[in-house]
Scaffold this motif. Structure first.
Motif, short mmCIF file in Angstrom:
data_model
loop_
_atom_site.label_atom_id
_atom_site.label_comp_id
_atom_site.label_asym_id
_atom_site.label_seq_id
_atom_site.Cartn_x
_atom_site.Cartn_y
_atom_site.Cartn_z
N CYS A 1 10.56 -1.83 -1.00
CA CYS A 1 11.27 -0.94 -1.92
C CYS A 1 10.86 0.76 -1.49
O CYS A 1 9.65 0.90 -1.89
CB CYS A 1 11.08 -1.11 -3.26
N PHE A 2 11.60 1.35 -1.18
CA PHE A 2 11.32 2.83 -0.93
C PHE A 2 10.83 3.75 -2.34
O PHE A 2 11.36 3.40 -3.20
CB PHE A 2 12.55 3.54 -0.39
N ARG A 3 9.82 4.43 -1.94
CA ARG A 3 8.96 5.08 -3.04
C ARG A 3 8.14 4.20 -3.96
O ARG A 3 7.21 4.66 -4.71
CB ARG A 3 9.89 5.97 -3.80
N LYS A 4 8.02 2.77 -3.63
CA LYS A 4 7.38 2.05 -4.36
C LYS A 4 6.63 1.20 -3.47
O LYS A 4 5.31 0.83 -3.88
CB LYS A 4 8.04 1.25 -5.20
N ASP A 5 6.85 0.78 -2.22
CA ASP A 5 6.02 0.02 -1.33
C ASP A 5 5.39 0.86 -0.57
O ASP A 5 5.88 1.82 0.26
CB ASP A 5 6.95 -0.82 -0.70
#
Length: 437
Positions: free
Chosen positions: A218-222
């Motif tokens: 998940c982009f911005r979370k991983d």
């Protein structure tokens, strides 16, 4: 005198909870229909502020169950954060989620626990540690007996690189609390393995890795995607998005070529080698720093009897290069070729299957990857001891078949090649969007 009745619990709707997603100071989440206010607590969360904040405004029941061993104890610490519960007319999780799939996975979790698959075999992990220590000793004895000419020098470098890779898989087990039944034992031994055997801080690993598991790909979370878009355009959607916005930090259409330089070759020796020291000093993790110092002290003292200073640093560089290649290819073969997107807040089961794939089981693949060839099972059950992954595979495959979810498993070399192919494909998507928008 009769005790005063407890005030009625405040009741909330999902619409109210979604508003507290962290975009303003308020952050709420739901666990087993209970609503918790983590607005202040997230900074004191033992697993890190970001990992719990990634579920602000969402149902966190499945990650809560997946990450914690002693859930009864954790719930006691959660009591001061409890502000109410879901109203009776509200579903137990967001209305957009597949109720049957969520219920079936939670039942699968109960079945797995009843089968004893969450119980570690301590002998397995003890023997695994012994084999790492024996390889470490063999590397020193090889130079002591055969001298420091090129052949024994490179062979010792290979042995030490193997020690680093295998110690990396063992510290991964300990970090996930899958070696001992008590969290504190896992934490203590984790500091020894990652600190003394690898020279890295446990706090750094915890900070990054649990975020990855909470929201994989998940982009911005991983955080594993943090180098996007500085060096790589990853995933179909995000690559096109970069192209449309005319972002060109690198020639992404050639990323499948320069990956061999910026990925396996450079990650550990040229980036992580200095960054981990910056991390522990910035965050004042002095216990981790002390463990790291013991690794470097032991290495340079023991090998200074056998090698000149120049050769000593060369040996250290060789083992880091081997470790870096080993680490990057194994950790990325399960994720880069898979779906990469923004957080869609889908069911835990769906999220892990979309972001992960497996590599076929064999004795070598299991050993070489630290059982991360069972990446699907590991992501679904992060605290499950790795020696039990193969036992739960049939149950996971059955659930995938029931809901029409693809379960991907492939040969090892195919998995490596798919990293390069996926980088090539996403690079071409970026170029096409860049040139035609």
């Amino acid at each position: 005198m009769a005790e005063a009745a407890s005030p009625p619990a405040r009741l909330f709707t999902w619409d109210e909870i979604k508003l507290r997603s962290g975009r303003d100071p308020e952050r709420w989440l739901v666990v087993d229909r209970k609503v918790y206010d983590i607005s202040r607590f997230h900074k004191r969360h033992p697993g890190g502020s970001r990992v719990i904040s990634h579920y602000a405004g969402q149902d966190a029941t499945d990650p809560f169950t997946a990450f914690h061993l002693d859930k009864t104890l954790v719930r006691k610490f959660m009591k001061p954060l409890l502000i109410g519960e879901l109203a009776e007319d509200q579903p137990s999780f967001e209305p957009s989620k597949n109720k049957l799939l969520v219920d079936d996975f939670r039942q699968l979790r109960v079945t797995v626990e009843k089968m004893g698959l969450m119980n570690p075999n301590r002998l397995f992990f003890f023997l695994y540690l012994i084999h790492i220590l024996l390889l470490d000793v063999a590397a020193w004895l090889n130079l002591w007996y055969f001298g420091s000419s090129w052949v024994p020098f490179l062979f010792s470098g290979l042995l030490l690189g193997t020690v680093q890779a295998q110690a990396g898989w063992l510290q991964h087990d300990l970090g996930h609390l899958s070696v001992f039944g008590k969290s504190k034992w896992n934490h203590w031994v984790h500091k020894f393995v990652i600190g003394h055997l690898k020279g890295a801080p446990a706090s750094w690993w915890n900070h990054l890795h649990f975020q990855h598991h909470a929201k994989p790909n998940c982009f911005r979370k991983d955080p594993d995607l943090n180098m996007h878009p500085l060096f790589f355009a990853l995933g179909k959607k995000l690559s096109v998005e970069l192209g449309i916005k005319k972002k060109k930090f690198m020639p992404y259409n050639h990323q499948h070529k320069y990956f061999f330089i910026l990925g396996p070759l450079a990650l550990v020796p040229f980036y992580l080698q200095w960054y981990i020291f910056y991390f522990v000093v910035q965050r004042k993790q002095w216990v981790d720093l002390a463990w790291m110092v013991t690794f470097y002290t032991r290495f340079f003292l023991t090998y200074s009897f056998l090698l000149e200073l120049k050769s000593l640093f060369a040996l250290f560089f060789v083992l880091r290069i081997i470790e870096s290649h080993w680490f990057v290819w194994v950790t990325q073969m399960n994720h880069i070729p898979m779906d990469i997107d923004y957080d869609k807040n889908v069911e835990w089961f769906s999220a892990q299957l979309q972001a992960t794939c497996n590599v076929h089981q064999s004795f070598f693949n299991d050993w070489f990857s630290g059982h991360l060839n069972f990446q699907i099972e590991h992501h679904l059950f992060p605290t499950m001891p790795r020696h039990n992954f193969w036992k739960v595979t049939p149950l996971v495959k059955s659930m995938c078949a029931k809901y029409g979810i693809e379960y991907q498993s492939k040969p090892l070399l195919t998995a490596f090649a798919d990293i390069v192919y996926s980088l090539k494909d996403s690079g071409e998507l970026w170029l096409d969007a860049y040139m035609h928008n």
